[in-house]
Design a protein around this motif. Structure first.
Motif, short mmCIF file in Angstrom:
data_model
loop_
_atom_site.label_atom_id
_atom_site.label_comp_id
_atom_site.label_asym_id
_atom_site.label_seq_id
_atom_site.Cartn_x
_atom_site.Cartn_y
_atom_site.Cartn_z
N LEU A 211 0.83 -1.20 0.00
CA LEU A 211 0.00 0.00 0.00
C LEU A 211 0.86 1.26 0.00
CD1 LEU A 211 -2.80 -1.14 2.46
CD2 LEU A 211 -3.15 -0.43 0.09
N GLY A 212 1.98 1.22 0.74
CA GLY A 212 2.90 2.35 0.71
C GLY A 212 3.55 2.52 -0.65
N TYR A 213 3.92 1.40 -1.26
CA TYR A 213 4.60 1.39 -2.55
C TYR A 213 3.67 1.81 -3.69
CZ TYR A 213 7.23 -0.71 -6.49
OH TYR A 213 7.89 -0.94 -7.67
N HIS A 214 2.46 1.26 -3.71
CA HIS A 214 1.54 1.49 -4.82
C HIS A 214 0.64 2.71 -4.65
CE1 HIS A 214 1.84 -2.24 -7.35
NE2 HIS A 214 2.51 -2.64 -6.27
N ASP A 378 12.77 3.67 5.76
CA ASP A 378 11.67 3.76 6.71
C ASP A 378 10.38 3.75 5.88
OD1 ASP A 378 11.31 6.32 5.67
OD2 ASP A 378 12.09 7.34 7.43
N TYR A 379 9.25 3.63 6.56
CA TYR A 379 7.99 3.47 5.82
C TYR A 379 7.73 4.68 4.92
CZ TYR A 379 3.28 1.98 4.67
OH TYR A 379 2.18 1.58 3.97
N HIS A 380 8.13 5.85 5.37
CA HIS A 380 7.88 7.07 4.60
C HIS A 380 8.67 7.06 3.28
CE1 HIS A 380 5.42 10.58 5.34
NE2 HIS A 380 6.30 11.33 4.70
N SER A 381 9.75 6.24 3.23
CA SER A 381 10.50 6.13 1.99
C SER A 381 9.63 5.60 0.86
CB SER A 381 11.69 5.18 2.19
OG SER A 381 12.52 5.61 3.23
N LEU A 382 8.66 4.75 1.20
CA LEU A 382 7.75 4.22 0.19
C LEU A 382 6.94 5.35 -0.44
CD1 LEU A 382 6.46 1.15 2.23
CD2 LEU A 382 8.21 1.12 0.44
#
Length: 436
Positions: A211-214, A378-382
């Protein structure tokens, strides 16, 4: 108007001092007296008493009494009386953290009335020279400014020493230590292959990573999703809320067992709140993430009757909204628990229905840092990578801005799409060659 009275006080050691006192407004029908002792002469006591009385008659309390307290004590009073009533809980917690870590160690022991413009400027310059980020310095400056504005509004002080304080910024003189910055990491396709090989479909945080990536979602938005937010027919995802953690040290062992299934669970609970910066929005889903969500939904529908009464269910106190549009009224804090009037259906959950919380991403990140030797992740990198990938493919800036939920294009361009990737370089080279 009340009258100032003076009386002599003699202590056991023979020392003599003078005290002033005067009658204040009664409370619950009982007389209230304001006094202060320790003056060497009657004249000193009368002068101080007259000033205190004048202050009281104009403000309802003596300015000297309030402004004599430490800045640390005043900040606690400000947080309780003002900030907690006008700001979100996450803002209050952020203020408390900045005050505890930075402001109190430097200014907290000074009297409120004695802090001047030079003290504040020196403190901010000290933070700058120590390499603190501009965001941290800006938040601390805002806390100081707002707290002194409150002191003036409440007539605790005649004026604010924090007016027109300028803090040093990038482009001015360099700090004595390098600025502490968190780089906005762009994740390459090779890195993504490594990450998804380590966390394939079926592992707890695969869906959250996808979900973070897409979709470029924030962490709280990802873990705040419920199935009703997905429009499978029209390939849309509606961002209606985020999930946050509320600390509560008053919780008992039984309460932890009841709501967290473990007496080792943290002192607090998860709750829904509106998205950060009220960034309600509706975004399109690509075919790959849509298919993944369809498979996950089918798994849940199959698992629920299989586990029967052992399937873990969650509830909230207030109805959720699923429109992806900002409501007319701000939704209340909505606690997630094992009991309640309204059942919810969380997307990030295990086969037995138990909630996969945002905190599990810390473990996932730790594995990526150490096992995959990708310490910058980190998650925000996505989210940063998603925006840059859209930019690489020529997506309009306004489309990227709306998809990420930014209020201003400047944030999108300066923070999220400023990576000079190989694809963007090639685009530029193609345009350059076409020009000449």
């Amino acid at each position: 108007m009340a009258e100032v009275h003076i009386r002599k006080r003699t202590y056991r050691n023979g020392k003599v001092s003078f005290e002033y006192y005067f009658e204040a407004a009664s409370v619950n029908g009982e007389r209230k007296r304001i006094s202060q002792s320790g003056f060497a002469t009657k004249t000193e006591a009368r002068t101080a008493g007259q000033k205190a009385l004048n202050d009281y008659e104009h403000t309802g309390m003596t300015i000297t009494k309030v402004s004599d307290i430490s800045y640390a004590d005043f900040l606690s009073q400000w947080l309780e009386e003002d900030v907690s009533h006008t700001c979100k809980e996450i803002t209050v917690e952020n203020y408390k953290k900045k005050i505890r870590l930075y402001i109190n160690p430097n200014l907290g022991d000074k009297r409120l009335k004695n802090i001047n413009k030079l003290d504040i400027r020196d403190f901010l310059e000290h933070m700058y020279d120590e390499g603190f980020s501009q965001n941290t310095i800006s938040v601390c400056k805002g806390i100081i400014t707002k707290s002194f504005d409150y002191a003036v509004d409440m007539q605790f002080l005649p004026f604010s020493p924090a007016v027109r304080i300028k803090s040093l910024k990038k482009g001015g003189r360099p700090p004595k230590k390098p600025t502490r910055t968190e780089p906005h990491v762009y994740i390459t396709q090779d890195r993504f292959s490594e990450i998804f090989k380590r966390f394939p479909e079926g592992t707890p945080n695969h869906v959250a990573l996808m979900l973070g990536y897409h979709c470029g979602l924030r962490l709280g938005e990802t873990f705040g999703l419920v199935w009703e937010d997905v429009d499978f027919e029209n390939k849309l995802l509606k961002i209606n809320r985020q999930v946050q953690w509320k600390s509560d040290n008053s919780r008992t062992k039984n309460d932890k067992l009841e709501n967290n299934d473990s007496n080792a669970a943290g002192n607090g609970f998860w709750y829904f709140s509106e998205p950060k910066y009220q960034s309600y929005r509706i975004i399109n889903l690509d075919d790959e993430i849509l298919a993944l969500l369809q498979r996950e939904k089918a798994k849940r529908e199959k698992a629920e009757p299989y586990y029967d009464e052992h399937f873990v269910r969650y509830y909230v106190e207030h109805p959720l909204q699923f429109s992806g549009k900002e409501p007319k009224t701000q939704p209340p804090q909505n606690k997630i628990s094992s009991t309640g009037p309204i059942e919810i259906h969380l997307i990030n959950s295990r086969e037995d229905g138990s909630y996969i919380t945002a905190r599990t991403m810390q473990h996932t990140s730790s594995i990526i840092h150490h096992n995959l030797t990708f310490s910058e992740f980190d998650y925000h990198s996505l989210r940063h990578t998603h925006a840059t990938m859209l930019s690489e493919q020529g997506a309009p800036l306004q489309y990227i801005q709306k998809r990420l939920g930014h209020k201003k294009e400047k944030v999108t361009t300066e923070v999220y799409t400023n990576h000079l990737t190989d694809a963007i370089k090639q685009q530029g080279n193609n345009i350059l060659n076409a020009m000449f």
